[in-house]
Write an enzyme that holds these catalytic residues in place. Sequence first.
Site, PDB file in Angstrom:
ATOM      1  CG  MET A   1      -2.004  -1.090   1.122  1.00 48.99           C
ATOM      2  SD  MET A   1      -3.525  -0.717   2.014  1.00 48.99           S
ATOM      3  CE  MET A   1      -2.899  -0.466   3.674  1.00 48.99           C
TER       4      MET A   1
ATOM      5  CG  ASP B   1      15.212  -0.332   5.454  1.00 51.23           C
ATOM      6  OD1 ASP B   1      15.161   0.167   4.310  1.00 51.23           O
ATOM      7  OD2 ASP B   1      16.071  -0.010   6.296  1.00 51.23           O
ATOM      8  N   GLY B   2      11.234  -2.871   5.619  1.00 50.59           N
ATOM      9  CA  GLY B   2      10.498  -4.126   5.655  1.00 50.59           C
ATOM     10  C   GLY B   2       9.958  -4.490   4.280  1.00 50.59           C
ATOM     11  CG  HIS B   3       6.964  -2.111   2.405  1.00 50.16           C
ATOM     12  ND1 HIS B   3       6.899  -1.009   3.231  1.00 50.16           N
ATOM     13  CD2 HIS B   3       5.732  -2.675   2.440  1.00 50.16           C
ATOM     14  CE1 HIS B   3       5.674  -0.895   3.726  1.00 50.16           C
ATOM     15  NE2 HIS B   3       4.950  -1.894   3.272  1.00 50.16           N
TER      16      HIS B   3
ATOM     17  CD  GLN C   1      -6.190  -3.518   2.908  1.00 50.20           C
ATOM     18  OE1 GLN C   1      -6.144  -4.098   1.830  1.00 50.20           O
ATOM     19  NE2 GLN C   1      -5.178  -3.565   3.772  1.00 50.20           N
TER      20      GLN C   1
ATOM     21  CD  GLU D   1       7.652 -15.403   8.779  1.00 48.71           C
ATOM     22  OE1 GLU D   1       8.222 -15.118   9.865  1.00 48.71           O
ATOM     23  OE2 GLU D   1       7.940 -16.403   8.103  1.00 48.71           O
TER      24      GLU D   1
END
EC number: 6.3.2.1
Length: 295
Positions: A30, A35-37, A61, A150
């Site tokens: 979205m 950094d996670g993406h 959502q 996760e």
Amino acid sequence: MQTFAEIALLREQIRAWRREGRRIAFVPTMGNLHDGHLTLVRKAREHADIVVVSIFVNPMQFEKADDLTNYPRTLENDLAKLNSEGVDLVFTPTPEVMYPQGLERQTFVEVPGLSQMLEGALRPGHFRGVATVVTKLFNMVQPDVACFGEKDYQQLALLRQMTLDMAMDIEIIGVPTVREMDGLAMSSRNGYLTVDERQRAPVLARTMRWVSSQMRGGRTDYSEIIVDANDQLRAAGLQPDESYIRDAVTLQAVSEETQQAVILMSAQLGKARLIDNQVVELTQPAAPVAEAAES
């Protein structure tokens, strides 16, 4: 890096890659990338020749209109980051492209059970919106693999079940949560935190680790553990939301057959709702029930 906002152009390029025998990985987002993406993007690259990323703030959502309106939109910066990662194509549709007849007339996808339990009970319609938009994106991109974090544990379980139920020939890859140096799980919503709140936010991860240590130490009074954990959160200025200890595979209550449990925790801190989770290997027979503690 190609950027398309129209479905027809996306499909034309996907067909061209398919004719060349390319393997395609997909990362739906979205936007407001961190950094996670980008870790998802790198994992996708390990599994395919072509990496496609979508950026779409999905109105289906969001339960509250204000949350949708206030969700950060940083497209220019996002595209620069994805270009630096060597992404092949970014799909940036508008709501009108994704839902041409409006939300009220949109066919939806719902995964029984997983859509209504836990986080789904707290946010009615949320997982229906997730399942619907991901199904549409899967139909458009036709990936071989798709990568999801996760951190959104229930979402990952739901999408795995959905692809199985719908006979989608897509491998769902879960990627471990990426954390800040102080342990806070990376999230686009962390940008809502004030300086003071940001200093307190890692308490959620620390409390979760404490819960894990209690379980690994042999405690099976899970409801009491959650009560104690919520007290720790309140003492640090966080408002506990819903916290659970569940079977890591089914997300049902822990039973004597459970070998892996998952701690699912959430808390409100200012304008940000923080979520986190941790899987725990059970070293002895589990307690028969582990429900949410009252906030």
